[in-house]
Every structure is written in C-alpha cells, then in structure tokens.
Design a protein around this motif. Structure first.
Motif, PDB file in Angstrom:
ATOM      1  N   THR A   1      41.061  23.741   6.010  1.00 31.20           N
ATOM      2  CA  THR A   1      39.727  22.673   6.120  1.00 31.20           C
ATOM      3  C   THR A   1      40.518  21.377   6.622  1.00 31.20           C
ATOM      4  OG1 THR A   1      40.611  21.495   3.805  1.00 31.20           O
ATOM      5  CG2 THR A   1      39.190  23.567   3.850  1.00 31.20           C
ATOM      6  N   ALA A   2      39.369  20.542   6.960  1.00 28.25           N
ATOM      7  CA  ALA A   2      39.692  19.307   7.646  1.00 28.25           C
ATOM      8  C   ALA A   2      40.619  18.505   6.792  1.00 28.25           C
ATOM      9  CB  ALA A   2      38.452  18.462   8.043  1.00 28.25           C
ATOM     10  N   VAL A   3      40.369  18.336   5.389  1.00 26.87           N
ATOM     11  CA  VAL A   3      41.270  17.528   4.606  1.00 26.87           C
ATOM     12  C   VAL A   3      42.413  18.091   4.221  1.00 26.87           C
ATOM     13  CG1 VAL A   3      39.950  18.362   2.553  1.00 26.87           C
ATOM     14  CG2 VAL A   3      41.065  16.461   2.162  1.00 26.87           C
ATOM     15  N   ALA A   4      42.456  19.299   4.229  1.00 21.61           N
ATOM     16  CA  ALA A   4      44.022  19.939   3.785  1.00 21.61           C
ATOM     17  C   ALA A   4      44.769  19.804   4.906  1.00 21.61           C
ATOM     18  CB  ALA A   4      43.632  21.573   3.475  1.00 21.61           C
ATOM     19  N   ASP A   5      44.281  20.222   6.226  1.00 23.67           N
ATOM     20  CA  ASP A   5      45.227  19.844   7.425  1.00 23.67           C
ATOM     21  C   ASP A   5      45.590  18.472   7.841  1.00 23.67           C
ATOM     22  OD1 ASP A   5      45.276  22.521   7.715  1.00 23.67           O
ATOM     23  OD2 ASP A   5      43.824  22.469   9.578  1.00 23.67           O
ATOM     24  N   GLU A   6      44.690  17.696   7.452  1.00 23.79           N
ATOM     25  CA  GLU A   6      45.127  16.011   7.594  1.00 23.79           C
ATOM     26  C   GLU A   6      46.160  15.549   6.740  1.00 23.79           C
ATOM     27  OE1 GLU A   6      45.609  12.646   9.376  1.00 23.79           O
ATOM     28  OE2 GLU A   6      44.511  14.347  10.128  1.00 23.79           O
ATOM     29  N   LEU A   7      45.928  15.938   5.446  1.00 22.37           N
ATOM     30  CA  LEU A   7      46.938  15.815   4.500  1.00 22.37           C
ATOM     31  C   LEU A   7      48.293  16.454   4.898  1.00 22.37           C
ATOM     32  CD1 LEU A   7      44.997  16.492   1.014  1.00 22.37           C
ATOM     33  CD2 LEU A   7      45.885  14.206   2.052  1.00 22.37           C
ATOM     34  N   ALA A   8      48.257  17.756   5.599  1.00 23.58           N
ATOM     35  CA  ALA A   8      49.461  18.433   5.892  1.00 23.58           C
ATOM     36  C   ALA A   8      50.267  17.259   6.960  1.00 23.58           C
ATOM     37  CB  ALA A   8      49.171  19.838   6.157  1.00 23.58           C
TER      38      ALA A   8
ATOM     39  N   ALA B   1      43.454  23.012  13.348  1.00 25.92           N
ATOM     40  CA  ALA B   1      45.015  23.101  13.568  1.00 25.92           C
ATOM     41  C   ALA B   1      45.317  24.342  14.712  1.00 25.92           C
ATOM     42  CB  ALA B   1      45.764  23.375  12.520  1.00 25.92           C
ATOM     43  N   TRP B   2      46.219  24.349  15.363  1.00 24.51           N
ATOM     44  CA  TRP B   2      46.522  25.224  16.668  1.00 24.51           C
ATOM     45  C   TRP B   2      47.004  26.547  16.013  1.00 24.51           C
ATOM     46  CZ3 TRP B   2      51.204  25.997  19.744  1.00 24.51           C
ATOM     47  CH2 TRP B   2      50.957  26.514  20.846  1.00 24.51           C
ATOM     48  N   TRP B   3      46.971  27.619  17.045  1.00 23.69           N
ATOM     49  CA  TRP B   3      47.657  28.840  16.529  1.00 23.69           C
ATOM     50  C   TRP B   3      48.174  29.277  17.898  1.00 23.69           C
ATOM     51  CZ3 TRP B   3      45.387  34.307  16.702  1.00 23.69           C
ATOM     52  CH2 TRP B   3      46.229  35.355  16.223  1.00 23.69           C
TER      53      TRP B   3
END
Length: 624
Positions: A289-296, A591-593
């Motif tokens: 999710t956008a929120v999880a990846d920004e936190l990461a 996020a990228w792969w």
C-alpha cells in the motif's frame, strides 16, 4: 532379554508407524500425519497401496488424487491451515509419478511447510534391471529419478533395507515437526523393499509425541532489541508468515497496542492484524500500500517478525531508504534472523513478542507518528473503496470489482486462496483480512495450479469452512483436475474463475520490460505469426461443469454478487465464472521490482524499458 516383535512388510510397518506420530504445542496434541494422498502404479500398488488397504481408514485415512503435484499442494494447504502442526503424506509410483512431485516439494520447502513424500523406487536387489520407467545412468548405478527430489527436500533417504527404515522414519518425523527445519521430507521406497517382511520391535509403533518448542529470546539479544526500539523515532513492523505459524497474532496485537508501532505485512503475514486495526497499514513492498511503503522508506528501524525478506518485500533492496535504517529480526530460524545485517532475536514469534512487550513497558512512539500513519491508512481505505465500487451494476466487472463483490459476501472465517497471476498483487494491496487464516496466498513459490488442491487441503483441515479458490484462466488450465477430487470427497470448495484470455500479470510485466506482451495472450495466430488474433473459443465454465462442479455464470457486477452469495450457501463444489473488463483498475505499484531488461536491443520498446531500468536500479542498496 528378548523383545516382542511384529512381522510386517516395510510398507505395513511404515503406515503403522506414521499413524502413531503426534505433535504437541502448548499442551494441544495433533496427529502429525493426518492422512495419505496417493496415485498407484507398479511402484507402490503392492507395497504402500496394500499397506493402506490393510490398515484401514481409521488407522490412516486415504485420499485419492488426480495429479501428483496437486496432491502435494493439497497437503501443503492442509499443513498451513493447521499452523504446521499436522501434515499429510503423498505416495506415488516410480517414474513420472515421482518426478511430478518435484514442483510441489519445492513449494513446500520454500514456504517452510511440512509434507511427507513416499515415492516408489527401483528394485534395491537389481533383480529386474532395467525395469519399466527406470532411468539408466551409465556412471551412477544407484541414481534414480527420485534424486531430483534431493535439492528440494529438507530430508531425503532411500530405504534399501528394511531395518534402515527405523532411524530414517524417526529423522523424517523430527524434521517435519521442527519449525526451523520443516519442509518437504522424502523417503524413497524401492518397490521390492516395500513388500519385504521384517521382524519389527513393537516399540517402533508406540505412540510418539514430538514437542514443538517455543524458544524464548536470549537475554542479551532481547536487551539489544529493546535498546534499538527505544532509540527509534519511526519504527515499523514487517509481519511475516511466522506470526501465523506461531499463532502469535494476539501477542502482536498486544505489542502494537502497547507501543503504537505500525504493522505492514508480507503476503504470508497478511492478516496478522485485522484490517481495521488502527495500526494495520496493509501490505508492504512491490505490491504494498502507499502508506506502508512510505513508512518503509522513512523508517529508521524495521522490526521483521517471522519474515524471509523476499525481493517483493524489500522492493528488490530499494525500499528501506532511510540512510541510518537498522533492522531487528525476530525469527525462530537464525538463518532468517541474520538477514539485512540485523540485530537478531532468535526465538519463537509469540515468545519473542511477549518478551518485547514486557521489556518495553511504558514505551510508546510519538503521538505525531501515530497520527501520521493513521491518516495514511484512512486515505488508503478510500482508494480501496473506489476500486471496489461499481457505479454501474449492469456493467462487466473489472478484476478489482470482483474482489469488491467477494469482500461483500465472505464471512470473517472464510479462507481466500490464491498463488499466481495478477491477483496476488491486487489482493495484497486491497484485501481486507478479517481473521488470521482468511488470507491464504502461496507467494513463496507463486505456483500456478496451487489454488484448487490447496482449497481441498484447507477444507480437510477445517471442515465447514467456506473456502474460495481464486484463479485466472492461465492458472485454471494448468491444473483443474482436482475438481474431480473435491466432487468425489463432497468438499464444497468455491472456485472463482476469472477469464481474461491470457497471462495478464506477465503480459503487463512484459510490456513494462520491453517484451511487448510477447507470448502472453491466449489468441489465434495472426497473419504475421504472432498470437494477436481473435480470442480462443474455449469455454472454461463448461469444462468445470464437465468435471462435476455446479457452475454459475456471471456477466455483470450484480450477477456476480448474486452468484457469489449462492456459491457460499451451497453444500457442493461450485464455480463462479466471470469474464472481466481488462481495463486496469488496481492502484499502481508503490515500489519497484527488479526484473533485468535487455542491455542492448533493436526494438524501441526494449530500449525505452532499459532507460527506465537504469534510472531505478541505482536505488538498490546493501544494508551492512
């Protein structure tokens, strides 16, 4: 002093031994080998087959499969549903029956899930040599096709003499019951040895309990982890499948509510917190999710709990971008705890979380950080609502609207199963998991064909549970055969069959990486030789009906919702077939792969893709 013995064949002795094995954790006992799947041929019919018949269903339940790989998938689904505390065995003949096990064995071992494989093997005495289906090797005479299972098994042995079964069977059980070592275990059984009699000590068949331990964290490691958490400004938990295997969901909830640290989940860990918990920020990584990846990206401490940190989770080592980010990894396996140069907390997930909660008493993240991630979670829920919503109920549904319709029908304890295609990404971003076992994604091996047999295994493990196997047309065509097994066993697996005329996920990846969707559509050949003609006139719904399923065809969103409700209420295996609008509606990847792109090419699409790749690959980093 003489000992009492029983004269049995090797196969009879093995079945009797397996029936007396149990696991125990927290005072609760489970049968370690709850049943045996089998397809019989000359390599096992007179050995293991005869032994199962003689033992009877009360001693060792037998399940008839249609494909050897699928039988392993069913056993894996069973083991996952029961938190690895119970497993099933799979017996095959020699030759292709045995080699068909390899993919299933790899899946089990990659996902750290127990399954016992009992393939037949060539004559140990070499009395008949070569025999039907034997692979002759000019240099290694003791090599058989079963050796293909060695690299994908956590334990392998070939039983060439009866008495060799005793230590080998005990080792096999040890590995299956061990949360660190578990995976596929293979005992190759030469067909003549299976039928050979031996005087077995009666003690071999006594009930044996394998304790599944919960190792507590070592004090020095715990102190270091606590120090790291207290020093962090923006900590983030990455919840992996180990939380489910350990039944640590309540411990995670208590830890989060005490500290305020948000939780992002891997595919295997989704559902560790209920979706509507304020600290659950959803999936993390390439399909996050956008929120999880920004936190990461901004986390200064990542607390990995029961995760292997695959490239989807780490966005191919590009996700955790804070220059000073550090890791604390709580894992029962030291191998995984040491990843990303982490401070290790080698312990059972539940025991480790409980120890952290006690040691961090009174500690909580800053209120502004809590407010930030909660607001991000609310924004993401609006995104989910938008892609689930269908403004025109008479329109052909998109894939995300299919998930929205299913979301409206399922109960809290239903199980949703998927493994491959475009659905895993959509589910990881969007699915609202209501209970620990609702979200069943096999994404360690992402094996097409897993979903239908796994649904059978889940229902065997949890009778009365509503199970939904979600498959696209590509996955369905790989392995629909276990529909017959579901019908035969009276297991009301619900199959949601999505027709999108090809490999949708790989088609999109091909386009992104300059492959121009080559070889990914199910269409007639066009005049230029490419598969760009009209869609093939296949009727997968009719195929499912021919295998014994009840079939409901849905052409619109409203028909789909009604069909799903009907399927859930049915006591028969039911297929809901829907052809979807191929317009992409899922949120873009956050996020990228890393999928390497041709460094030189004559086609413009590949050249442009390489330019994009070169811009992204510079974000990779090693955490040292």
């Amino acid at each position: 002093m003489s000992r009492s013995t029983l004269r049995l064949t090797v196969a009879q002795a093995l079945v009797r031994f397996l029936a007396a094995q149990y696991t125990e954790r927290d005072g609760v006992r489970h049968r370690l080998i709850a049943g045996t799947w089998g397809i019989f041929g000359h390599g096992n019919v007179a050995g293991i087959g005869q032994a199962l018949l003689e033992a009877g269903e009360d001693t060792m339940p037998f399940h008839q499969g249609r494909n050897e790989q699928a039988m392993v998938h069913a056993a894996v689904g069973h083991a996952r549903q029961l938190n690895r505390l119970s497993a099933q065995a799979v017996t095959t003949s020699i030759g292709p029956g045995a080699t068909n096990l390899v993919t299933g064995a790899a899946l089990a071992t990659v996902n750290r899930l127990p399954v016992l494989l009992l393939p037949g093997d060539y004559f140990a005495t070499r009395a008949a040599d070569p025999l039907l289906q034997q692979l002759e090797h000019p240099v290694e005479a003791d090599l058989s096709v079963n050796d293909t299972l060695r690299p994908v098994s956590r334990y392998f042995d070939r039983i060439t003499r009866p008495e060799a079964l005793i230590p080998s069977a005990l080792n096999a059980m040890r590995v299956l019951a061990d949360p660190v070592e578990t995976g596929a275990v293979t005992l190759a059984l030469p067909q003549d040895v299976q039928a050979e009699a031996y005087d077995w000590p009666e003690e071999f068949f006594a009930d044996r309990i394998w304790h599944v331990r919960r190792p507590a964290p070592e004090p020095a490691e715990l102190a270091a982890a606590v120090e790291a958490v207290r020093a962090a400004r923006r900590p983030l938990i990455v919840a992996g499948g180990g939380i489910h295997h350990s039944e640590a969901e309540p411990a995670l909830k208590a830890f989060v509510e005490a500290t305020g640290i948000p939780v992002a989940s891997t595919q295997a860990g989704k559902g560790s917190l209920r979706y509507d918990h304020p600290a659950d920020v959803g999936g993390v990584g390439h399909t996050g999710t956008a929120v999880a990846d920004e936190l990461a990206r901004t986390a200064d401490l990542v607390i990995g709990v029961g995760t292997r940190y695959t490239d989807f989770t780490t966005a191919s080592a590009t996700l955790f971008q804070e220059p000073d980010v550090r890791f604390v990894n709580l894992n029962v396996a030291a191998f995984d705890a040491h990843k990303l140069s982490a401070r290790t907390l080698v312990a059972d997930a539940r025991a480790g979380l409980e120890a952290l909660t006690e040691a961090l008493s009174g500690h909580r993240v800053d209120a502004a950080y809590e407010a930030e991630y909660r607001a991000g979670k609310e924004r993401w829920e609006e995104v989910v609502d938008a892609v689930y919503r269908a403004d025109d109920e008479h329109a052909v549904p998109t894939q995300t609207q299919v998930l929205g319709a299913l979301d409206a029908v399922v109960g809290d304890d239903d199980v949703v199963i998927n493994a491959a295609g475009s659905l895993p990404g959509d589910l990881h971003k969007l699915w609202r998991a209501r209970s620990p076992r609702q979200y069943h994604l096999e994404y360690g091996y992402s094996c097409m064909g897993y979903e239908i047999p796994a649904g059978i295994g889940v229902q065997q493990a949890a009778p009365g549970t509503s199970v939904w196997s979600l498959v696209g047309d590509g996955t369905y065509l790989m392995m629909p055969t276990e529909i017959v097994t579901a019908v035969q066993e009276g297991l009301p697996v619900n199959l949601v069959l999505i027709q999108n005329h090809g490999y949708a996920s790989i088609g999109g990846l091909s386009e992104e990486t300059g492959g121009e969707r080559f070889g990914t559509a199910y269409r007639y050949r066009a005049a230029d030789g490419t598969f760009t003609g009209a869609p093939l006139p296949v009727d997968l719904a009719a195929n499912a009906a021919s295998l014994g399923m009840d079939v409901l065809r849905a052409k619109t969103v409203r028909e789909l919702r009604d069909a799903l409700a009907t399927a859930r209420a049915s006591d028969r295996p039911t297929c809901v077939y829907v052809e979807t609008d191929p317009t992409p509606t899922a949120p873009a990847a956050e996020a990228w792969w890393d999928v390497p792109v041709a460094e030189v090419a004559t086609r413009d699409a590949a050249s442009r893709a390489r330019e994009r790749y070169d811009r992204r690959v510079v974000d990779r980093r090693r955490h040292l």
